[in-house]
Design a protein around this motif. Sequence first.
Motif, PDB file in Angstrom:
ATOM      1  N   SER A  62      -2.381 -19.942  69.107  1.00 48.30           N
ATOM      2  CA  SER A  62      -2.690 -21.264  68.567  1.00 48.30           C
ATOM      3  C   SER A  62      -2.640 -22.285  69.690  1.00 48.30           C
ATOM      4  N   LEU A  63      -3.653 -23.140  69.748  1.00 46.02           N
ATOM      5  CA  LEU A  63      -3.753 -24.176  70.777  1.00 46.02           C
ATOM      6  C   LEU A  63      -4.016 -25.512  70.111  1.00 46.02           C
TER       7      LEU A  63
ATOM      8  N   GLU B 215      -6.544 -28.462  66.105  1.00 43.79           N
ATOM      9  CA  GLU B 215      -5.661 -27.310  66.229  1.00 43.79           C
ATOM     10  C   GLU B 215      -6.497 -26.063  66.016  1.00 43.79           C
TER      11      GLU B 215
ATOM     12  N   ASN C 162       3.728 -24.008  72.551  1.00 41.01           N
ATOM     13  CA  ASN C 162       2.982 -25.018  71.815  1.00 41.01           C
ATOM     14  C   ASN C 162       3.861 -25.688  70.782  1.00 41.01           C
ATOM     15  N   LYS C 163       3.866 -27.001  70.793  1.00 40.91           N
ATOM     16  CA  LYS C 163       4.498 -27.765  69.724  1.00 40.91           C
ATOM     17  C   LYS C 163       3.357 -28.457  68.998  1.00 40.91           C
ATOM     18  N   LEU C 164       3.003 -27.930  67.846  1.00 44.91           N
ATOM     19  CA  LEU C 164       1.879 -28.426  67.076  1.00 44.91           C
ATOM     20  C   LEU C 164       2.394 -29.210  65.876  1.00 44.91           C
TER      21      LEU C 164
ATOM     22  N   GLN D 116       1.351 -23.980  79.614  1.00 40.92           N
ATOM     23  CA  GLN D 116       0.821 -22.663  79.949  1.00 40.92           C
ATOM     24  C   GLN D 116       1.393 -22.270  81.300  1.00 40.92           C
TER      25      GLN D 116
ATOM     26  N   THR E  60       2.583 -33.874  70.004  1.00 39.58           N
ATOM     27  CA  THR E  60       2.261 -32.476  70.274  1.00 39.58           C
ATOM     28  C   THR E  60       2.422 -32.220  71.764  1.00 39.58           C
TER      29      THR E  60
ATOM     30  N   GLN F  79       1.792 -28.874  74.872  1.00 36.43           N
ATOM     31  CA  GLN F  79       1.325 -27.523  75.177  1.00 36.43           C
ATOM     32  C   GLN F  79       1.639 -27.226  76.637  1.00 36.43           C
TER      33      GLN F  79
ATOM     34  N   TYR G 260       2.563 -19.133  76.753  1.00 33.63           N
ATOM     35  CA  TYR G 260       2.195 -20.411  76.144  1.00 33.63           C
ATOM     36  C   TYR G 260       3.339 -20.913  75.287  1.00 33.63           C
TER      37      TYR G 260
ATOM     38  N   SER H  41       5.607 -24.776  65.713  1.00 38.22           N
ATOM     39  CA  SER H  41       5.834 -24.565  67.138  1.00 38.22           C
ATOM     40  C   SER H  41       5.850 -23.063  67.375  1.00 38.22           C
TER      41      SER H  41
END
Length: 113
Positions: free
Chosen positions: A84-85, A95, A43-45, A19, A15, A17, A41, A49
């Motif tokens: 989403s974070l 998550e 984010n690759k969750l 910012q 993952t 993130q 932001y 993503s």
Amino acid sequence: MGFLNQVNGRTNSPTSQQQHQFNLSLYPARNLHVGFKNEYYVNKLVSKSNHTLFSDLIIRYTWQKRKIDFETAWNNIWNTSQLSLVSTSAFSYLESSYQLRPMQVLQRVRFSF
């Protein structure tokens, strides 16, 4: 920053993130302030993503003789509805998803005595 964690013997996908913030303040006249605030932001969750952009615009006029500020604030210009974070460590994966207020315009008048 990317993290690789393992929960119950199963390794999750990496993952990451990011910012980014950009703020701009302009004073085109003595009594006028224009502010532009941005947050971006990336984010690759594990589940998805996404890229999220927030922007706010503030225009403030100060009537110095009467000590009054007139302000217009345009918040969430792009009407972003969700953020989403991700938070990971060697032992956990969290998550979070937040529902956001819609775009709005506010008028303010401030007095000083």
